[in-house]
Design an enzyme around this catalytic site. Structure first.
Site, PDB file in Angstrom:
ATOM      1  N   VAL A  62      36.453   1.453  62.047  1.00  8.71           N
ATOM      2  CA  VAL A  62      37.398   2.227  61.203  1.00  8.71           C
ATOM      3  C   VAL A  62      36.651   3.100  60.502  1.00  8.71           C
ATOM      4  CG1 VAL A  62      39.130   0.270  60.735  1.00  8.71           C
ATOM      5  CG2 VAL A  62      37.077   0.402  59.278  1.00  8.71           C
ATOM      6  N   TYR A  63      35.326   3.130  60.299  1.00  7.51           N
ATOM      7  CA  TYR A  63      34.637   4.492  59.666  1.00  7.51           C
ATOM      8  C   TYR A  63      35.056   5.702  60.278  1.00  7.51           C
ATOM      9  CZ  TYR A  63      32.069   0.539  57.092  1.00  7.51           C
ATOM     10  OH  TYR A  63      31.689  -0.274  56.260  1.00  7.51           O
ATOM     11  N   ALA A  64      35.583   6.349  59.636  1.00  6.20           N
ATOM     12  CA  ALA A  64      35.903   7.844  59.879  1.00  6.20           C
ATOM     13  C   ALA A  64      36.725   7.467  61.648  1.00  6.20           C
ATOM     14  CB  ALA A  64      34.842   8.594  60.238  1.00  6.20           C
ATOM     15  N   GLU A  65      37.519   6.515  61.520  1.00 10.94           N
ATOM     16  CA  GLU A  65      38.139   6.351  62.757  1.00 10.94           C
ATOM     17  C   GLU A  65      37.239   6.447  63.887  1.00 10.94           C
ATOM     18  OE1 GLU A  65      41.233   9.455  62.102  1.00 10.94           O
ATOM     19  OE2 GLU A  65      42.434   8.017  61.041  1.00 10.94           O
ATOM     20  N   LYS A  91      31.861  -3.615  62.797  1.00  6.75           N
ATOM     21  CA  LYS A  91      33.030  -4.681  62.419  1.00  6.75           C
ATOM     22  C   LYS A  91      34.372  -4.320  63.090  1.00  6.75           C
ATOM     23  CE  LYS A  91      31.267  -3.795  57.858  1.00  6.75           C
ATOM     24  NZ  LYS A  91      30.526  -2.519  58.207  1.00  6.75           N
TER      25      LYS A  91
END
Length: 343
Positions: A62-65, A91
């Site tokens: 999910v970090y910066a999609e 993750k």
């Protein structure tokens, strides 16, 4: 740089871990507030980290999609690093699309996102695959069996978790042991001298079950960076637009009142004192550090050389310790009538 075993495994990870939340943010949303680093500065931060002895990198889908994973994988290639020298953690759980199955910990989402993370990172395997939280809709058994299948396939080496309650983690460990499945070897959790809630239930569990602890947001979202104080509120900081994680600011300022003269006396930064305190805690395996600028990273890296005396640790503990809470105070009280026989 020191290396610690990750939980009850033979895997050695550096006591500092490079976090990648600042990689790739764009626009005006949460990720932009955390960081907008593009490939060149990402390469620079990764190179300096590896040169300092860090072998552990933590990211998430999910970090910066997904862009954070892409930049991380590209940086490894750009720098010519040996993939097998690195321990890469990512993750799964967060929202990665508009559909109802593009979020959560179902078998469908886990397997799909594992494949996507492998592609973005451009690697054949993930060293540590972590669930990013709890999913109240998916049976825990489904999640654990999907993760176990990824381990058996060779695409994942170890599994971990993040942001779980004590009962979530204990239930998962018990089920995995009973069914002979891969077990969570680590918990990634928020822990800082300004937020010691983890010590009530989770840290005793981690020590008892030999589960490693990866610390996120060790500077309490920048509050312990040295930029903040009762009369110091920087206008350009991340907390202006993204006030997270929640912190009792008045208590944090009391802690800073003790940390600032201590840092000045030692000739180090306040941030280094905060990180060094964590490195002195017996449950901590690794502390995740992130940076937007090279000078921030350089400052954080120096925390491994900060020596805190017994008196320093006592002062820091006295100002930051948790208020007694039931059943903890009753457990401590009742322990005394047995401990006296082995002293």
């Amino acid at each position: 740089m020191k290396y610690n075993l990750l939980g009850d495994t033979g895997l050695l990870v550096s006591e500092l871990c490079l976090g990648t939340m600042t990689f790739g943010g764009s626009g005006s949303g949460m990720w932009a507030a955390i960081g907008k680093l593009e490939q060149e500065p990402v390469d620079e931060l990764l190179k300096r980290s590896v040169d300092a002895g860090i072998n552990f990198i933590d990211t998430a889908n999910v970090y910066a999609e997904g862009v954070s994973e892409q930049l991380t994988g590209q940086a490894i290639r750009n720098l010519g690093l040996n993939r097998d020298d690195l321990v890469i953690a990512t993750k799964v759980r967060g929202k990665m699309g508009e559909g109802p199955n593009q979020i959560g910990l179902s078998r469908k989402h886990i397997v799909q996102q594992a494949e996507e993370s492998l592609r973005r990172l451009n690697t054949d395997y993930i060293d540590l695959y972590q669930i990013h939280g709890f999913d109240f809709l998916t049976p825990l058994e489904e999640t654990l069996r999907a993760l176990d299948d990824l381990v058996k396939s060779g695409k994942v080496r170890y599994i971990g978790c993040s942001n779980l309650a004590a009962w979530h983690l204990m239930k998962a460990l018990s089920y995995s042991e009973h069914k002979d499945l891969a077990k969570f070897v680590s918990l990634q959790a928020y822990y800082t001298i300004a937020g010691r809630d983890l010590e009530r239930e989770i840290i005793p569990l981690l020590l008892d079950q030999k589960v490693g602890l990866m610390v996120w947001s060790p500077l309490a979202g920048g509050l312990l960076s040295g930029k903040y104080g009762r009369n110091k509120q920087p206008e350009d900081s991340r907390r202006v637009s993204f006030d997270f994680p929640p912190v009792n600011k008045e208590k944090a300022y009391d802690i800073l009142d003790v940390m600032e003269p201590m840092a000045e006396e030692k000739g180090v930064s306040v941030a280094q004192i905060a990180l060094a305190w964590l490195l002195h805690q017996p449950a901590v395996t690794t502390v995740i550090i992130g940076a937007k600028k090279p000078e921030q990273l350089e400052d954080n890296l120096k925390a491994i050389d900060v020596v805190l005396s017994a008196d320093d640790l006592k002062k820091l503990d006295n100002i930051s310790k948790l208020a007694p809470e039931y059943p903890g105070w009753m457990v401590d009280r009742q322990a005394n009538d047995r401990k006296k026989y082995v002293q």
